[in-house]
Structures are given as structure tokens and as C-alpha cells.
Design a protein around this motif. Structure first.
Motif, short mmCIF file in Angstrom:
data_model
loop_
_atom_site.label_atom_id
_atom_site.label_comp_id
_atom_site.label_asym_id
_atom_site.label_seq_id
_atom_site.Cartn_x
_atom_site.Cartn_y
_atom_site.Cartn_z
N LEU A 1 0.85 -1.19 0.00
CA LEU A 1 0.00 0.00 0.00
C LEU A 1 0.88 1.23 0.00
CD1 LEU A 1 -2.89 1.18 0.29
CD2 LEU A 1 -2.54 1.08 2.76
N GLY A 2 0.55 2.20 -0.86
CA GLY A 2 1.35 3.42 -0.91
C GLY A 2 0.82 4.42 -1.90
N LEU A 3 1.75 5.17 -2.49
CA LEU A 3 1.42 6.22 -3.44
C LEU A 3 2.10 5.96 -4.76
CD1 LEU A 3 1.85 9.37 -1.18
CD2 LEU A 3 -0.30 8.28 -1.87
N ARG A 4 1.41 6.34 -5.83
CA ARG A 4 1.95 6.33 -7.18
C ARG A 4 1.91 7.77 -7.65
NH1 ARG A 4 0.14 5.89 -12.50
NH2 ARG A 4 1.59 4.76 -13.83
N LEU A 5 3.07 8.38 -7.82
CA LEU A 5 3.17 9.81 -8.11
C LEU A 5 3.61 10.03 -9.55
CD1 LEU A 5 5.05 10.70 -4.83
CD2 LEU A 5 2.59 10.92 -5.27
N GLY A 6 2.71 10.61 -10.33
CA GLY A 6 3.01 10.89 -11.73
C GLY A 6 2.08 11.96 -12.25
N ASP A 7 2.09 12.16 -13.54
CA ASP A 7 1.24 13.17 -14.18
C ASP A 7 -0.20 12.70 -14.22
OD1 ASP A 7 0.22 15.26 -15.72
OD2 ASP A 7 0.66 14.17 -17.56
N ASN A 8 -0.44 11.52 -14.74
CA ASN A 8 -1.75 10.87 -14.80
C ASN A 8 -2.87 11.81 -15.21
OD1 ASN A 8 -3.57 8.85 -14.73
ND2 ASN A 8 -3.58 8.60 -12.52
N ASP A 9 -2.69 12.50 -16.31
CA ASP A 9 -3.70 13.39 -16.88
C ASP A 9 -4.24 14.39 -15.86
OD1 ASP A 9 -3.48 12.29 -19.40
OD2 ASP A 9 -4.92 10.74 -18.95
N PHE B 1 -11.53 3.32 -19.82
CA PHE B 1 -10.24 3.23 -20.48
C PHE B 1 -9.64 1.84 -20.33
CE2 PHE B 1 -9.35 4.75 -16.22
CZ PHE B 1 -8.23 4.03 -15.82
N GLY B 2 -8.83 1.48 -21.30
CA GLY B 2 -8.00 0.30 -21.24
C GLY B 2 -6.57 0.75 -20.98
N ALA B 3 -5.79 -0.04 -20.26
CA ALA B 3 -4.45 0.39 -19.89
C ALA B 3 -3.46 -0.77 -19.96
CB ALA B 3 -4.45 0.99 -18.49
N GLY B 4 -2.23 -0.42 -20.20
CA GLY B 4 -1.11 -1.33 -20.11
C GLY B 4 -0.16 -0.78 -19.06
N ASP B 5 0.85 -1.54 -18.71
CA ASP B 5 1.77 -1.11 -17.67
C ASP B 5 3.08 -1.86 -17.83
OD1 ASP B 5 2.37 0.35 -15.35
OD2 ASP B 5 1.73 -1.27 -14.04
N ILE B 6 4.20 -1.16 -17.76
CA ILE B 6 5.50 -1.81 -17.76
C ILE B 6 6.40 -1.00 -16.83
CG2 ILE B 6 6.33 -0.59 -19.83
CD1 ILE B 6 7.86 -3.26 -20.46
N GLY B 7 7.16 -1.71 -15.99
CA GLY B 7 7.99 -0.97 -15.05
C GLY B 7 9.04 -1.83 -14.38
N ILE B 8 9.82 -1.16 -13.52
CA ILE B 8 10.82 -1.81 -12.71
C ILE B 8 10.56 -1.45 -11.25
CG2 ILE B 8 12.61 -1.91 -14.49
CD1 ILE B 8 13.84 0.60 -13.24
N GLU B 9 10.99 -2.33 -10.36
CA GLU B 9 10.79 -2.07 -8.93
C GLU B 9 11.95 -2.65 -8.15
OE1 GLU B 9 7.11 -4.04 -8.08
OE2 GLU B 9 8.09 -5.94 -7.67
N LEU C 1 9.18 2.41 -10.74
CA LEU C 1 9.08 3.40 -11.80
C LEU C 1 8.40 2.69 -12.96
CD1 LEU C 1 9.83 6.25 -12.82
CD2 LEU C 1 11.92 5.23 -13.75
N ASP C 2 7.27 3.25 -13.42
CA ASP C 2 6.55 2.58 -14.50
C ASP C 2 6.00 3.55 -15.53
OD1 ASP C 2 3.90 3.50 -13.76
OD2 ASP C 2 3.81 1.93 -12.28
N TYR C 3 5.67 2.97 -16.67
CA TYR C 3 5.05 3.68 -17.78
C TYR C 3 3.69 3.04 -18.03
CZ TYR C 3 4.01 5.06 -22.57
OH TYR C 3 3.39 5.54 -23.69
N ASP D 1 1.36 7.95 -18.94
CA ASP D 1 1.79 8.42 -17.64
C ASP D 1 3.06 7.70 -17.24
OD1 ASP D 1 1.72 9.46 -15.03
OD2 ASP D 1 0.35 7.92 -14.33
N ILE D 2 4.03 8.45 -16.72
CA ILE D 2 5.21 7.88 -16.10
C ILE D 2 5.12 8.24 -14.63
CG2 ILE D 2 7.72 7.96 -15.94
CD1 ILE D 2 7.78 8.56 -18.91
N ALA D 3 5.30 7.25 -13.75
CA ALA D 3 5.10 7.51 -12.33
C ALA D 3 6.13 6.80 -11.47
CB ALA D 3 3.70 7.08 -11.90
N LEU D 4 6.38 7.41 -10.32
CA LEU D 4 7.23 6.83 -9.28
C LEU D 4 6.32 6.32 -8.18
CD1 LEU D 4 10.08 6.45 -8.01
CD2 LEU D 4 9.76 8.72 -6.98
N GLY D 5 6.51 5.09 -7.77
CA GLY D 5 5.69 4.50 -6.71
C GLY D 5 6.50 4.22 -5.47
#
Length: 165
Positions: free
Chosen positions: A27-35, A118-126, A137-139, A156-160
Motif C-alpha cells: 500500500l502506498g502512493l503512485r506519483l506521476g502526471d496521470n492526466d 479506459f484500457g491500460a497497459g503497464d511496464i515498469g521496474i521495482e 518506476l513505470d510507464y 503516464d510515467i510515475a514513481l511509486g
């Protein structure tokens, strides 16, 4: 050529055969632009040793716009080394936005509102630290339907940062 193919096959087999234990909950925060949403509350629920669900809730409340957005993704996680993983996922979500009435000069314009799917995809590293903290960090590309503005694409690119338990 045969040696190169054999090496590539063995390398892929090693990557996919590595077992990792992803957290049952995070549980936490995902910080990005996200429209325009900025930050989201993020929850991950482990399903197996290499898959999980992620739910993200974003909201915005300003002088002119109120909005809420819920995203849900199914993610597959692959271990790179130690606590370092990469992941990819698919999912979608729903959102709602509304604008207040506004004036340009003396002319009044009525606010608008709409629901978006909306439909979404996700790719990232942790990275999972030895303490119960996870950084990622994900896109996330999102394909919008019926948003009332442009029925289009957003990303959206975000830091979690999440607490694992």
C-alpha cells in the motif's frame, strides 16, 4: 549461430525460471502526471509467486475541476536480481470528471461532466528493500473511450513508493 541460439534460449529460461516471492499486500502512493491527477493511492495484492493485482485511485478537487479515476491492472512480475524486478500488466478503469460554470468576460458558460472508460497497459521496474519498502518506476499507456473530449490516448510515467505487508 547454433551457439548463439542456445545461449539465448538458456538465458531466457534462467530469467523465467527464477522464483521470487512478491508481497501479499503493498500500500502506498503512485506519483506521476496521470492526466492532471498527480498522485494516486496504490494497492497491490499478490495472487501467486509471480502475479498480482494493482488498484490505483486518483482524485482531483480544484476550483474549476472535480475528478476521480480508478484503475485496475493484472501484472506479471519477473525477477532480475535479488529484490530487483520488472513487471508488465494489462487492465483498465473508469473515471468521472466535471467542471464548474465559468465566465469569459461577461459571458457565462455551463460546466460539463462525463464518465470515461479506459484500457491500460503497464511496464515498469521495482526494487524491494530488505525493510518492507518498495520503490517502482513505470510507464502506463491508457486508451480512452467516451471521455467527451477526444476519445484518445494518454500516457503516464510515475514513481511509486509502497509499504509491503
Amino acid at each position: 549461430m547454433k551457439k548463439t541460439l542456445l545461449f539465448a534460449f538458456l538465458l531466457l529460461g534462467t530469467v523465467f525460471a527464477q522464483a521470487q516471492n512478491i508481497s501479499k499486500n503493498a500500500l502506498g502512493l503512485r506519483l506521476g502526471d496521470n492526466d492532471g491527477f498527480g498522485g494516486e493511492v496504490s494497492y497491490q495484492r499478490g495472487l501467486s509467486k509471480d502475479t498480482r493485482l494493482e488498484f490505483d485511485l486518483g482524485w482531483r478537487n480544484s476550483n474549476s475541476v472535480d475528478a476521480v479515476k480508478l484503475a485496475a491492472l493484472h501484472q506479471w512480475v519477473w525477477n532480475i536480481d535479488g529484490g530487483f524486478n520488472w513487471y508488465a500488466g494489462l487492465g483498465g478503469g473508469i473515471g468521472s470528471w466535471s467542471t464548474n460554470d465559468y465566465f469569459i468576460g461577461n459571458q457565462k458558460f455551463n460546466g460539463e461532466s462525463n464518465t470515461v472508460l479506459f484500457g491500460a497497459g503497464d511496464i515498469g521496474i521495482e526494487y524491494n528493500f530488505d525493510i518492507p519498502i518498495q520503490l517502482s518506476l513505470d510507464y502506463r499507456p491508457e486508451f480512452y473511450f467516451s471521455d467527451g473530449i477526444n476519445d484518445n490516448f494518454g500516457s503516464d510515467i510515475a514513481l511509486g513508493i509502497r509499504y509491503r505487508f
